[in-house]
Write a protein that holds these residues in place. Structure first.
Motif, PDB file in Angstrom:
ATOM      1  N   LYS A 159      33.208  37.621  43.349  1.00  0.00           N
ATOM      2  CA  LYS A 159      34.403  38.376  43.311  1.00  0.00           C
ATOM      3  C   LYS A 159      34.659  39.121  41.976  1.00  0.00           C
ATOM      4  CE  LYS A 159      36.662  35.210  46.717  1.00  0.00           C
ATOM      5  NZ  LYS A 159      37.737  34.288  47.092  1.00  0.00           N
ATOM      6  N   GLY A 160      33.864  38.712  41.188  1.00  0.00           N
ATOM      7  CA  GLY A 160      33.873  39.074  39.667  1.00  0.00           C
ATOM      8  C   GLY A 160      35.267  38.726  39.128  1.00  0.00           C
ATOM      9  N   VAL A 161      35.732  37.425  39.352  1.00  0.00           N
ATOM     10  CA  VAL A 161      36.927  36.807  38.680  1.00  0.00           C
ATOM     11  C   VAL A 161      36.490  35.783  37.826  1.00  0.00           C
ATOM     12  CG1 VAL A 161      38.542  37.687  40.294  1.00  0.00           C
ATOM     13  CG2 VAL A 161      37.445  35.568  40.749  1.00  0.00           C
ATOM     14  N   VAL A 162      36.895  35.292  36.688  1.00  0.00           N
ATOM     15  CA  VAL A 162      36.771  34.191  35.892  1.00  0.00           C
ATOM     16  C   VAL A 162      37.328  32.748  36.683  1.00  0.00           C
ATOM     17  CG1 VAL A 162      37.126  33.088  33.628  1.00  0.00           C
ATOM     18  CG2 VAL A 162      37.101  35.558  34.165  1.00  0.00           C
ATOM     19  N   LEU A 163      36.456  31.886  36.716  1.00  0.00           N
ATOM     20  CA  LEU A 163      36.810  30.596  37.303  1.00  0.00           C
ATOM     21  C   LEU A 163      38.075  30.012  36.416  1.00  0.00           C
ATOM     22  CD1 LEU A 163      36.530  28.713  39.783  1.00  0.00           C
ATOM     23  CD2 LEU A 163      34.729  27.466  38.291  1.00  0.00           C
ATOM     24  N   ASN A 164      39.172  29.502  36.968  1.00  0.00           N
ATOM     25  CA  ASN A 164      40.187  29.153  36.143  1.00  0.00           C
ATOM     26  C   ASN A 164      40.485  27.852  36.547  1.00  0.00           C
ATOM     27  OD1 ASN A 164      42.183  28.960  34.457  1.00  0.00           O
ATOM     28  ND2 ASN A 164      43.748  29.940  35.451  1.00  0.00           N
ATOM     29  N   ARG A 165      40.112  26.742  35.813  1.00  0.00           N
ATOM     30  CA  ARG A 165      40.742  25.411  36.114  1.00  0.00           C
ATOM     31  C   ARG A 165      41.228  24.613  34.793  1.00  0.00           C
ATOM     32  NH1 ARG A 165      36.651  22.226  34.521  1.00  0.00           N
ATOM     33  NH2 ARG A 165      34.478  22.914  34.754  1.00  0.00           N
TER      34      ARG A 165
END
Length: 1603
Positions: A896-902
């Motif tokens: 998706k071209g997004v940064v994994l955020n956790r």
């Protein structure tokens, strides 16, 4: 013939003819001679005057006519096989065309044609000789032929021609008088008398018409249209009753033939410019029925009431012969219709489905018959019923065929053309065309008839007083509604349903949904209910209805009560039946049906029970529902049917089901609107039925779930508690049922469905009503108990529900939610996806933060500990699963071209789980409640301690900075801003200990716990932390925290801070061996590492992954070696700086003092000082004079701090014991460590010795002058009162004395050190000791000056040789005067011995003085040449003074001889003399000083003696003052001592002048002999004895005279 023959002969003849005819008919195949003459004969015989002849002839004629046609049929049969070329018959064929007919057919043709002629009153063509003929008989004959031989007319065009050209015009012509006739008219075109033929002809005409329409409709389309229109006209109210009756009977005959009706519809109603015959028939029937009620039949002698007398208010008597029996309340026994006072009985006239006429069969009647009351109504009623039955069964049959595409004929007899059409095999397109055509016909039929039918049936339903009739009407309405529904005719369907609905409800019931429909306008009825009475004011139809229930209407403001009659209940059952059997075609009408049912259920008082079924229950408010026993027995049945109705919804198609759901939802919305703003019992019908519908449609729940649950969620938010309670009940029941239902595929394989089912449960969290949330949580609990193992992807939703409980939502809610969570943690952690574990942690943490119930908060912290244990035990599995999930998410994110955020990215997922747990516990550590903080803190540090080794090395960075330091910051901030107000009690009757009675004190405990925990982690995990890049920064932050805690104005916190300081400096024992990870063997194969046994863990956790390798890097058999020594040193120096700041800040005296001034406690100061020795070991290489100065300041300040009077008993056991406090011990230890370090250290360190001496000597001074702490007033410890807030100066004597001992010991070791010599240490020691020595008895403690003397003697014994050694350098010059002054102050002290001093003590003290003089004698005087002259002079003066002026004036006589310090005086004298007359005198100055001294001494003795003699003489017998006696005794003793000393001295050293002075004393001594004091005498004797040596002759004489 008729004139002559007897009737018997004629009769005989006729009978013979009949038998011949019979034979002929049997032998019809034979040649049959013409019968024309026979027929003519019979006709003529028929019209004789004799009845018997007439009748026999009529029978014969009938038979003859039949035979003629039978012959023709037989002829046709014979010739059927011969194929004939059909002869084209011209459209206007006349009688000449008979030439084409066969013989028998020709006869039949001619006969039929002549019958028509005769009836029309014309001459016959064939039956020549006929003279008369009655129309009635002719019409009967025509009818019988048409009826018995229809095939003849259908198969032969000649006969068809006759029908069209002869019969039909004839009929129309004969009808004309009837058409023109109006009631009361007397015109007629018949030649017979006006009235007579009227009924017979008309009746027979109608019979003929019936046959024509029935048999030859296809031939006579136009003619039939005219006939039917005429029939309709005959029903008009202005026609005679009998005419209307026979017209109705005729119409009835068509009504039982649906295919015929269908043909009417096709031929007329569907043609553009044609009369709408079918519609007119139905409407006419309706109008006819209506007219019977409104216009009573005239000319009927039985009817007494007039048309104008049917108004509502008029009192109407029942018809006399109506068969009505008057029973109280006006209940009818006979079945009847009653409307607006018109009472019409229902007669049993025919079997259902057959049209058996009564008046059409009255062929023998000439007069119009009297029609019984109710006959016409009954026939019309049956017409309607048969019409409905026929149409519906026909259309539904055909519909069924079309739907199943079966090619079978319908049950009803179809016309031949239709049959053949249906039997043909059609292609699909033909099939579709046929269906379109058929559907058009069906729809037209229904559209044509529904309005009239509904108007008539509604009126009849209203008027019916008979259960069976009502049943039939309702059945007709029901079947019509169902048919309309199947055909998709919405308007008509809704109209019929509305009619049934209205019938179910009480009259004028305010139900909007029914009043807005397109139903036919029904006649208004109105009556009022007075109290509970059911008597009607006017005898309208209701008066004959039994009232079975009285209840409240369902309205916002119910006005009074409403009544249900048995007819209402009957209608209700029909409605239920309709919904049950035809639910699929109801569509939007569900709204009508359900609204009505809801109101009925409400009036009957049915309430929902579990599962949504309705059970009889009492109304909550208002007058309770009154039910008769009749309806009571019906209620369970109705309830059961209601349930079955909704159960059957499982068989509906999806669209119909949606209609049902939508209807229920809008019904429920109305109920909700009604329930707004009041707390009355709401109608729960719709909600209960939504639940029931949902439960039975679980197999396809997906299609209705969203609208269903969406609406129920709205219900759950309703302000009316009962309403929302049921909404929640329905919603939770559906969710539970949905989860337990055996779906295909099962839920475990259909995650989307499972989430769909659980979603409403989550949505309930947005509702604030506590009762709804309680239901929600109870549902969750039940789901967990039943489905917990298989929730799978539904876990986040379920956990979210628990976590959504807010703090303000009440204790019971929180408790229930927490119960769910406990269940999850104890039973379901292993079954849930590992990705949900973080949610569990969050939820458990959120419960810890709830402040409603302390126990829940504490238990939730326990749950967090259990969760951490679970993580530890299942670590490997969890880590694998999380890593797998992480990889999948990462891939998705990249796509998706997004940064994994956790949270806590980029730590590994398993470590993130731990970090979330730590962060949650960290939040709880700053909770407002002390108990929660304490528990959370202990759990957090235990968890990190027990399981921290599982973390990746890099994660420790996050633990330190994001968890631990973040927590420390928050705790510090809260502690420093906490309230100092006293808290009276801990809630309830719990008393709070004074150490915890303010928020500040409670926060102090938290600060202590937190700081200790962090320090412990730094200590035990240093091998993990030190390799981290920014360990030194972390170390600084930690030290900063320790410093701020140590400087807080709270003893508990400050002391604990120092303990933590000690811990991180590893003064206390570091990692226990059992906790140190073992070293993995050095093998190339990965070996499992056993971590443990860690306290609190039941089993060790073996891991084969990278953790073992990680630990291997940081653990070895020896303590880890830190490669960067410099960095390590920096850490220790940082610690030293912190220590110094803590010390200097905490011990600095405040500027002003009041009650609240904070003064550090002794344990704090002790701990502070105890840290130094260990710290010093690490920094000693760089420790310089500046640092020593800093240390000295802190030590001095710390020692100076006073203690609170209430704490002193705990610090010192008692005042008398000379013990050191821990603090004092620590201070001395610190100096001892330093001194030892200097001793073994390099040369440059030894310059520190003088500073240490200075420090110690400063402490020594405390023995006489306790230190001041700023401006604080302190009391001596002995004077302090415990219960007052006073500050007490400690007993510094033991400390000062111990310091003095240390000084002496140290001086012994260091006296010769250059620094010690240069810095005049000896002089400083002497100067310091001078204070206690000069105070002597005034010292606070006696031991002090004694110790000072002994110390002085020891120091001098070491220091004097050093001083002499350095005499030339002048480094000790300033010491000598100090020493002289010290001797002077001590030996001749100004302080007075205490009164209670014992003799033994005094002697011991004198011995000390003697020791000092001995030291002078041994160590100083022999070396006078190395000593400054001034000093020697001072010593001499002192000894001189000591030899005389040493008496004390405060002794009793008994002690006098002891207390005179004789030994001391002697010693002084001896030393003085010894020094004065010694051979070693080198300088004249010294000798002079000695002689001067002796001279003064002797002179003074002389004076004392003289004065004493004088006083003795003057006093006479009186004794002299004690003091004077003492003085004389002392002088006498001194003289004897002096003489002894002179004798011992070398003679050459004694000046002659001295001897002269001695001898000069003698006379004075002798004078004293007269004294009275025995003591003086005794002393005198001792003084005189030495003079014996002076009694010798001069020296020469002695030599000469000596033998």
């Amino acid at each position: 013939m008729s004139g002559t023959s007897s009737p018997e002969a004629v009769k005989k003849l006729l009978e013979n003819m009949q038998s011949d005819l019979r034979a002929l008919s049997l032998e019809c195949k034979k040649k049959f001679p013409p019968v024309k003459e026979a027929i003519v004969l019979c006709f003529r015989l028929h019209f004789t005057k004799d009845n018997i002849t007439n009748n026999t002839a009529a029978a014969t004629v009938r038979q003859v006519v039949t035979v003629v046609f039978e012959r023709m049929v037989a002829e046709d049969e014979r010739h059927r096989d011969i194929i004939e070329q059909p002869v084209l018959v011209q459209g206007n064929s006349n009688r000449r065309s008979v030439s084409t007919l066969k013989p028998c057919a020709k006869d039949a043709y001619m006969l039929f044609q002549d019958l028509c002629q005769l009836v029309n009153a014309d001459a016959p063509y064939w039956l020549v000789g006929m003279t008369e003929m009655t129309r009635t008989f002719g019409l009967e004959l025509l009818e019988s032929v048409l009826n018995d031989f229809p095939q003849v007319f259908l198969q032969h065009q000649e006969f068809s021609f006759l029908l069209k050209e002869r019969v039909c015009p004839l009929v129309i012509k004969l009808f004309s008088p009837n058409i023109k006739f109006r009631q009361g008219s007397s015109t007629s075109s018949s030649p017979a008398p006006v009235e007579k033929p009227y009924f017979p002809i008309c009746m027979r005409l109608l019979r003929v018409v019936s046959v024509l329409i029935k048999q030859f409709y296809s031939l006579l389309v136009t003619e039939c249209e005219i006939f039917l229109s005429l029939l309709v006209k005959f029903l008009d109210a202005d026609k005679p009753q009998w005419l209307r009756a026979v017209a109705v009977e005729s119409i009835h005959r068509f009504c039982v033939q649906p295919q015929l009706l269908r043909s009417f519809c096709q031929s007329y109603d569907m043609k553009q410019h044609s009369t709408k015959v079918f519609r007119d028939i139905v409407n006419a029937l309706g109008s006819f029925i209506q007219s019977l009620f409104l216009v009573p039949p005239t000319g009927n002698p039985a009817t007494s009431n007039q048309a104008g007398n049917n108004n509502l208010g008029g009192s109407v008597s029942a018809p006399a012969n109506s068969g009505m029996v008057g029973i109280g309340g006006g209940v009818t026994l006979l079945p009847a219709f009653e409307y607006r006072g018109t009472w019409i009985p229902i007669l049993t006239i025919t079997v259902q489905g057959s049209a058996k006429a009564t008046y059409l069969e009255m062929l023998d009647k000439v007069e119009p018959p009297t029609i019984p009351e109710g006959y016409a109504m009954s026939v019309a009623f049956h017409c309607l019923l048969d019409l409905v039955r026929g149409i519906t069964s026909m259309i539904e049959g055909e519909l069924g065929e079309v739907e199943t595409e079966c090619q079978t004929t319908t049950d009803e007899g179809s016309s031949p053309t239709q049959s053949t059409e249906q039997q043909d095999l059609q292609s699909t397109s033909d099939q579709m065309d046929k269906e379109i055509v058929s559907r058009a016909v069906w729809e037209e039929m229904v559209n044509a008839c529904w309005y009239g039918l509904l108007a008539a049936l509604s009126l009849l339903l209203d008027a019916s007083t008979d259960e069976a009739a009502t049943e039939n009407i309702l059945k007709a309405e029901l079947t019509m509604a169902a048919l309309c529904g199947r055909l998709g005719l919405v308007t008509s369907r809704d109209a019929f349903i509305t009619a049934i609905c209205k019938g179910s409800l009480p009259p004028h019931y305010a139900l909007t949904v029914l009043n807005t429909t397109t139903a036919a306008t029904l006649s208004n009825k109105s009556y009022s209910v007075q109290g509970q009475s059911v008597m009607m004011i006017s005898p309208s139809s209701e008066s004959h209805q039994q009232v079975v229930a009285v209840g409240q209407p369902l309205a916002v403001q119910p006005q009074g009560t409403v009544m249900l009659t048995s007819k209402n209940i009957q209608c209700m059952r029909t409605l239920l039946n309709l919904a049950h059997c035809h639910g699929a075609v109801l569509g939007t009408s569900w709204q009508l049906v359900l609204a009505t049912l809801q109101h009925l259920v409400w009036i009957l008082g049915l309430k929902p029970s579990s599962g949504g079924a309705l059970k009889p229950g009492r109304a909550v408010e208002g007058p309770s529902t009154v039910l008769t026993t009749a309806v009571m027995t019906d209620l369970p049945v109705i309830s059961n049917i209601l349930s079955r109705l909704f159960e059957s919804s499982q068989y509906l198609d999806d669209v119909s089901l949606h209609h049902l759901i939508n209807a229920l939802c809008s019904l429920s919305l109305e109920a909700m609107d009604m329930a707004y703003g009041n707390n009355k019992e709401p109608s729960l019908f719709a909600v209960a039925k939504l639940l029931e519908t949902g439960l039975v449609n679980m197999h396809r729940i997906e299609i209705l779930w969203r609208p269903l649950t969406g609406h129920l969620l709205e219900v759950c938010q309703h302000p009316n508690s009962r309403m929302r309670e049921w909404g929640a009940e329905a919603l939770t029941s559906l969710i539970k049922a949905g989860l337990t239902f055996n779906h295909d595929p099962p839920l475990s394989q259909n995650q989307r469905l499972q989430l769909l089912l659980l979603n409403p449960l989550k949505e309930m969290s947005n509702i604030n009503h506590p009762d709804i949330r309680l239901k929600q949580l109870e549902c969750v609990l039940q789901i967990l108990q039943s489905q917990g193992d298989s929730l799978g992807p539904g876990w986040p939703l379920v956990l979210g529900v628990m976590g959504a409980i807010r703090n303000d939502q009440g204790e019971s809610l929180i408790r229930t939610a927490f119960q769910c969570l406990q269940l999850v943690v104890t039973d379901f952690l292993p079954t849930m996806p590992c990705t949900c574990l973080q949610i569990v942690v969050d939820v458990a943490g959120s419960f810890g933060l709830h402040n409603q119930e302390l126990n829940i908060s504490l238990t939730s912290i326990g749950l967090l500990w259990n969760i951490s244990d679970y993580f530890f035990q299942r670590g490997e599995t969890i880590e694998k699963e999380l890593n797998k999930e992480e990889a999948a998410q990462q891939k998705q994110a990249e796509e998706k071209g997004v940064v994994l955020n956790r949270p806590f990215h980029p730590a590994p997922p398993f470590d993130c789980l731990w970090l979330c747990l730590y962060a949650k516990l960290g939040e709880l550590c700053v909770d407002p409640r002390p108990a929660v903080r304490k528990s959370a803190g202990q759990t957090l540090f235990s968890t990190i301690g027990a399981h921290g080794t599982l973390l990746q090395h890099s994660t420790w960075h996050t633990v330190i900075w994001k968890v631990l330091f973040h927590l420390l910051d928050r705790v510090r901030e809260s502690s420093t801003t906490a309230d100092k107000e006293k808290i009276e009690s801990g809630g309830g009757n719990i008393l709070i200990h004074h150490s915890r009675d303010t928020a500040e004190k409670q926060w102090a405990e938290t600060w202590v716990l937190t700081l200790a925990g962090v320090a412990r982690i730094f200590n035990t995990r240093r091998y993990l932390l030190q390799p981290l890049g920014d360990f030194s920064r972390a170390w600084d932050v930690l030290l900063d925290h320790i410093q701020s805690a140590a400087l807080s104005k709270n003893n508990e916190v400050s002391l604990a801070a120092l303990k933590s300081f000690q811990e991180i400096l590893q003064i206390v024992s570091p990692v226990r061996d059992s906790e140190k990870p073992e070293t993995p063997p050095v093998v190339n194969v990965p070996v499992p590492v056993l971590i443990g046994p860690i306290s609190g863990m039941s089993r060790p956790f073996i891991r084969t992954d990278s953790i073992g390798e990680r630990l291997g890097r940081y653990s070895s058999s020896e303590p880890p070696l830190v490669t960067d020594e410099l960095e390590d040193l920096n850490l220790w120096w940082a610690a030293w700086n912190t220590w110094y700041r803590i010390g200097s800040e905490s011990t600095k005296p405040p500027i002003t003092f009041d009650k609240l001034t904070f003064i550090p406690s002794q344990p704090f100061l002790t701990a502070l000082i105890q840290i130094f020795p260990a710290l010093y070991q690490h920094i000693k290489t760089g420790f310089n004079m500046d640092d020593l100065q800093k240390l000295g300041v802190i030590l001095h300040s710390a020692i100076s701090v006073p203690i609170s009077s209430d704490a002193s008993p705990f610090i010192l056991p008692s005042y008398t014991e000379a013990v050191l406090t821990s603090l004092q011990e620590a201070v001395l230890t610190a100096l001892d460590v330093l001194q030892k370090a200097i001793c073994v250290g390099p040369e440059n360190m030894q310059i520190m010795y003088p500073a240490i001496f200075d420090q110690l000597l400063a402490f020594v001074e405390f023995s006489c002058k306790p230190p001041q702490y700023g401006q604080l007033e302190t009391k001596h410890i002995a004077n302090a009162k415990y219960n007052q807030a006073e500050w007490v100066a400690l007993n510094y004597v033991p400390f000062a004395e111990r310091s003095l001992e240390v000084v002496v010991d140290l001086y012994q070791k260091t006296a010769c050190h250059k620094a010690v010599v240069n810095e005049k240490v000896l002089q400083n020691i002497i100067k310091t000791l001078r204070v206690p020595l000069s105070l002597k008895y005034s010292c606070p403690s006696e031991s002090t000056w004694k110790l000072a003397v002994s110390s002085l003697l020891r120091v001098l014994s070491i220091g004097l040789p050093v001083a002499r050694q350095h005499a030339s350098s002048g480094k000790f010059d300033s010491m000598w005067p100090e020493l002289a002054n010290t001797f002077e102050d001590f030996l001749f002290t100004k302080s007075i011995p205490p009164d209670n001093l014992s003799i033994q003590e005094f002697q011991r003290n004198e011995n000390i003085d003697v020791e000092v003089v001995q030291l002078i004698s041994n160590e100083i005087l022999p070396y006078a040449n190395f000593i400054p002259k001034e000093f020697v002079g001072q010593i001499m003066t002192m000894l001189n003074k000591g030899s005389i002026h040493s008496q004390s004036s405060s002794f009793t006589e008994a002690e006098i001889d002891i207390r005179l310090r004789e030994e001391f005086s002697k010693m002084c004298f001896e030393t003085l003399l010894q020094f004065s007359f010694s051979n070693k005198v080198t300088t004249p100055q010294e000798g002079y000083i000695s002689r001067m001294a002796l001279s003064v001494l002797l002179k003074r003795s002389q004076d004392v003696l003289h004065r004493y003699i004088e006083d003795e003489r003057l006093s006479g017998k009186c004794p002299l003052p004690r003091q004077q006696v003492t003085e004389i005794i002392f002088v006498l003793k001194a003289v004897s001592t002096l003489i002894d000393s002179l004798k011992k001295t070398q003679p050459e050293n004694v000046d002659g002048n001295t001897w002269a002075q001695v001898i000069a004393l003698y006379p004075t001594l002798v004078e004293c002999i007269t004294c009275s004091s025995s003591e003086v005498c005794s002393a005198l004797k001792e003084a005189l004895v030495p003079f014996k040596d002076f009694m010798q002759p001069p020296a020469s004489r002695v030599q000469n005279g000596e033998s």
